[in-house]
Design a protein around this motif. Structure first.
Motif, PDB file in Angstrom:
ATOM      1  N   PHE A  87       0.891   6.273  -7.183  1.00 57.37           N
ATOM      2  CA  PHE A  87      -0.359   6.815  -7.715  1.00 57.37           C
ATOM      3  C   PHE A  87      -0.910   8.013  -6.948  1.00 57.37           C
ATOM      4  N   LYS A  88      -0.489   8.173  -5.688  1.00 59.20           N
ATOM      5  CA  LYS A  88      -0.958   9.290  -4.847  1.00 59.20           C
ATOM      6  C   LYS A  88      -2.467   9.245  -4.582  1.00 59.20           C
ATOM      7  N   PHE A  89      -3.068   8.073  -4.696  1.00 58.36           N
ATOM      8  CA  PHE A  89      -4.497   7.957  -4.424  1.00 58.36           C
ATOM      9  C   PHE A  89      -4.737   7.917  -2.917  1.00 58.36           C
ATOM     10  N   ASN A  90      -5.794   8.595  -2.480  1.00 54.65           N
ATOM     11  CA  ASN A  90      -6.179   8.533  -1.069  1.00 54.65           C
ATOM     12  C   ASN A  90      -6.575   7.104  -0.691  1.00 54.65           C
ATOM     13  N   TYR A  91      -7.083   6.359  -1.659  1.00 55.18           N
ATOM     14  CA  TYR A  91      -7.450   4.955  -1.447  1.00 55.18           C
ATOM     15  C   TYR A  91      -6.279   4.169  -0.871  1.00 55.18           C
ATOM     16  N   PHE A  92      -5.094   4.368  -1.425  1.00 60.94           N
ATOM     17  CA  PHE A  92      -3.906   3.657  -0.956  1.00 60.94           C
ATOM     18  C   PHE A  92      -3.381   4.226   0.360  1.00 60.94           C
ATOM     19  N   LYS A  93      -3.603   5.524   0.584  1.00 64.81           N
ATOM     20  CA  LYS A  93      -3.203   6.098   1.871  1.00 64.81           C
ATOM     21  C   LYS A  93      -4.039   5.503   2.999  1.00 64.81           C
ATOM     22  N   LEU A  94      -5.345   5.362   2.765  1.00 66.08           N
ATOM     23  CA  LEU A  94      -6.208   4.741   3.766  1.00 66.08           C
ATOM     24  C   LEU A  94      -5.771   3.310   4.049  1.00 66.08           C
ATOM     25  N   ASP A  95      -5.435   2.597   2.989  1.00 61.91           N
ATOM     26  CA  ASP A  95      -4.989   1.206   3.134  1.00 61.91           C
ATOM     27  C   ASP A  95      -3.675   1.145   3.896  1.00 61.91           C
ATOM     28  N   LYS A  96      -2.759   2.041   3.562  1.00 61.28           N
ATOM     29  CA  LYS A  96      -1.454   2.093   4.240  1.00 61.28           C
ATOM     30  C   LYS A  96      -1.625   2.406   5.727  1.00 61.28           C
ATOM     31  N   ASP A  97      -2.443   3.398   6.040  1.00 61.83           N
ATOM     32  CA  ASP A  97      -2.641   3.787   7.437  1.00 61.83           C
ATOM     33  C   ASP A  97      -3.318   2.666   8.229  1.00 61.83           C
ATOM     34  N   LEU A  98      -4.239   1.945   7.584  1.00 57.70           N
ATOM     35  CA  LEU A  98      -4.909   0.836   8.253  1.00 57.70           C
ATOM     36  C   LEU A  98      -3.898  -0.231   8.672  1.00 57.70           C
ATOM     37  N   HIS A  99      -3.028  -0.628   7.749  1.00 57.82           N
ATOM     38  CA  HIS A  99      -2.062  -1.684   8.054  1.00 57.82           C
ATOM     39  C   HIS A  99      -0.996  -1.197   9.046  1.00 57.82           C
ATOM     40  N   LYS A 100      -0.697   0.091   9.002  1.00 57.45           N
ATOM     41  CA  LYS A 100       0.231   0.626   9.999  1.00 57.45           C
ATOM     42  C   LYS A 100      -0.409   0.566  11.386  1.00 57.45           C
ATOM     43  N   ASN A 101      -1.682   0.898  11.479  1.00 52.73           N
ATOM     44  CA  ASN A 101      -2.386   0.803  12.762  1.00 52.73           C
ATOM     45  C   ASN A 101      -2.406  -0.632  13.270  1.00 52.73           C
ATOM     46  N   ARG A 102      -2.599  -1.572  12.355  1.00 56.32           N
ATOM     47  CA  ARG A 102      -2.598  -2.987  12.746  1.00 56.32           C
ATOM     48  C   ARG A 102      -1.211  -3.412  13.244  1.00 56.32           C
ATOM     49  N   LEU A 103      -0.162  -2.898  12.612  1.00 53.15           N
ATOM     50  CA  LEU A 103       1.198  -3.212  13.069  1.00 53.15           C
ATOM     51  C   LEU A 103       1.451  -2.626  14.453  1.00 53.15           C
ATOM     52  N   GLU A 104       0.926  -1.440  14.696  1.00 52.37           N
ATOM     53  CA  GLU A 104       1.097  -0.825  16.018  1.00 52.37           C
ATOM     54  C   GLU A 104       0.340  -1.611  17.084  1.00 52.37           C
ATOM     55  N   PHE A 105      -0.760  -2.242  16.697  1.00 56.08           N
ATOM     56  CA  PHE A 105      -1.460  -3.141  17.616  1.00 56.08           C
ATOM     57  C   PHE A 105      -0.575  -4.335  17.954  1.00 56.08           C
ATOM     58  N   VAL A 106       0.116  -4.861  16.950  1.00 56.12           N
ATOM     59  CA  VAL A 106       1.029  -5.986  17.170  1.00 56.12           C
ATOM     60  C   VAL A 106       2.154  -5.570  18.108  1.00 56.12           C
ATOM     61  N   ILE A 107       2.665  -4.365  17.932  1.00 58.54           N
ATOM     62  CA  ILE A 107       3.720  -3.845  18.813  1.00 58.54           C
ATOM     63  C   ILE A 107       3.206  -3.772  20.250  1.00 58.54           C
ATOM     64  N   SER A 108       1.966  -3.331  20.420  1.00 56.85           N
ATOM     65  CA  SER A 108       1.371  -3.273  21.763  1.00 56.85           C
ATOM     66  C   SER A 108       1.282  -4.666  22.378  1.00 56.85           C
ATOM     67  N   LYS A 109       0.948  -5.656  21.570  1.00 52.40           N
ATOM     68  CA  LYS A 109       0.898  -7.032  22.065  1.00 52.40           C
ATOM     69  C   LYS A 109       2.284  -7.498  22.501  1.00 52.40           C
ATOM     70  N   ALA A 133       0.836  -1.209   0.000  1.00 50.17           N
ATOM     71  CA  ALA A 133       0.000   0.000   0.000  1.00 50.17           C
ATOM     72  C   ALA A 133       0.871   1.260   0.000  1.00 50.17           C
ATOM     73  N   THR A 134       1.976   1.222   0.751  1.00 48.86           N
ATOM     74  CA  THR A 134       2.902   2.360   0.791  1.00 48.86           C
ATOM     75  C   THR A 134       3.484   2.635  -0.582  1.00 48.86           C
ATOM     76  N   GLN A 135       3.901   1.564  -1.254  1.00 50.07           N
ATOM     77  CA  GLN A 135       4.467   1.702  -2.594  1.00 50.07           C
ATOM     78  C   GLN A 135       3.426   2.216  -3.587  1.00 50.07           C
ATOM     79  N   ASN A 136       2.219   1.692  -3.515  1.00 52.09           N
ATOM     80  CA  ASN A 136       1.158   2.142  -4.420  1.00 52.09           C
ATOM     81  C   ASN A 136       0.804   3.603  -4.186  1.00 52.09           C
ATOM     82  N   PHE A 137       0.802   4.010  -2.918  1.00 51.75           N
ATOM     83  CA  PHE A 137       0.498   5.410  -2.624  1.00 51.75           C
ATOM     84  C   PHE A 137       1.579   6.336  -3.189  1.00 51.75           C
ATOM     85  N   GLU A 138       2.850   5.916  -3.080  1.00 50.41           N
ATOM     86  CA  GLU A 138       3.953   6.719  -3.617  1.00 50.41           C
ATOM     87  C   GLU A 138       3.862   6.846  -5.132  1.00 50.41           C
TER      88      GLU A 138
END
Length: 248
Positions: A179-201, A172-177
């Motif tokens: 195409f610059k679509f907000n669609y990919f930014k939302l996807d990138k931020d979602l997976h980053k949030n999920r990774l931060e949840f893993v870090i909390s675990k 998603a990060t690569q696609n956002f870089e």
């Protein structure tokens, strides 16, 4: 297309049992009425309170399906009515649609934001708060052996899906870089949030390890084993922290 009833009938057919007339085109009702099967009595029992509590929580997979279908169906209808685009059959097809019609990016992004899809990952914290709070984790498992078993089990669970999250995040990060679509930014931020949840675990598991280490100072073998495992958890946590820090 394959259906559950056909799969069951075909499985029996494969080992030599013809449970319906045509295993390749049977309906559920044909299995239900098949003379091959016998009803098994006393298959119900009273649920335990723990089981009742479990089924009373929201199902992350089911909730994710609902919100995904919601925004995907809206996108499919919009693409067909506005652009005559008929090729959206799954989430993977949305990228091709947006590449062909970049002006649809804002509309599709709003569908996603309104569907609840981006917040579904937080249900895990509501369902399993003990994975994000060391005191709750220790209180839940109480005994040293049980705590260690739970730590190892959760570490296995985390490893089973973290690589997939990382892959989706980097894609998603690569696609956002590109195409610059907000669609990919939302996807990138979602997976980053999920990774931060893993870090909390990981933080919870590491602190629980420290608790075990403190309680097992007299057992040198156990202390050594716990220390080694804690180092592994720390390394995995640092890798994710570095990834989230460097992939902006």
């Amino acid at each position: 297309m394959q259906f559950c009833s056909r799969l069951v009938a075909q499985a029996y057919s494969y080992i030599g049992y013809k449970v319906v007339e045509n295993p390749d085109f049977c309906k559920p009702v044909e299995l239900e009425n098949s003379n091959f099967f016998e009803e098994v009595p006393s298959m119900l029992r009273r649920a335990t309170q723990e089981e009742i509590n479990f089924v009373s929580t929201k199902n992350l997979v089911y909730e994710n399906q609902i919100s995904t279908y919601k925004w995907l169906n809206n996108t499919r209808d919009y693409a067909r009515l506005k652009f005559g685009y008929e090729k959206i059959n799954s989430q993977n097809d949305v990228m091709n649609f947006l590449i062909e019609h970049p002006e649809a990016d804002d509309i599709v992004s709003r569908y996603i934001e309104k569907s609840g899809y981006l917040e579904n990952y937080t249900l895990e914290k509501n369902n399993n708060p003990w994975l994000f709070n060391t005191n709750l984790f220790i209180e839940r498992f109480k005994y040293i052996d049980a705590i260690l078993y739970a730590i190892n089990k959760e570490f296995e669970n985390i490893q089973s899906y973290t690589n997939r999250i990382i892959h989706n995040y980097l894609t998603a990060t690569q696609n956002f870089e590109i195409f610059k679509f907000n669609y990919f930014k939302l996807d990138k931020d979602l997976h980053k949030n999920r990774l931060e949840f893993v870090i909390s675990k990981y933080t919870t598991l590491i602190k629980a390890m420290k608790y075990v280490l403190k309680k097992s100072t007299k057992n040198k073998y156990l202390s050594s084993n716990v220390s080694n495992n804690m180092n592994i958890l720390n390394e995995e946590k640092k890798k994710l922290e570095e990834l989230c820090r460097t992939s902006k």
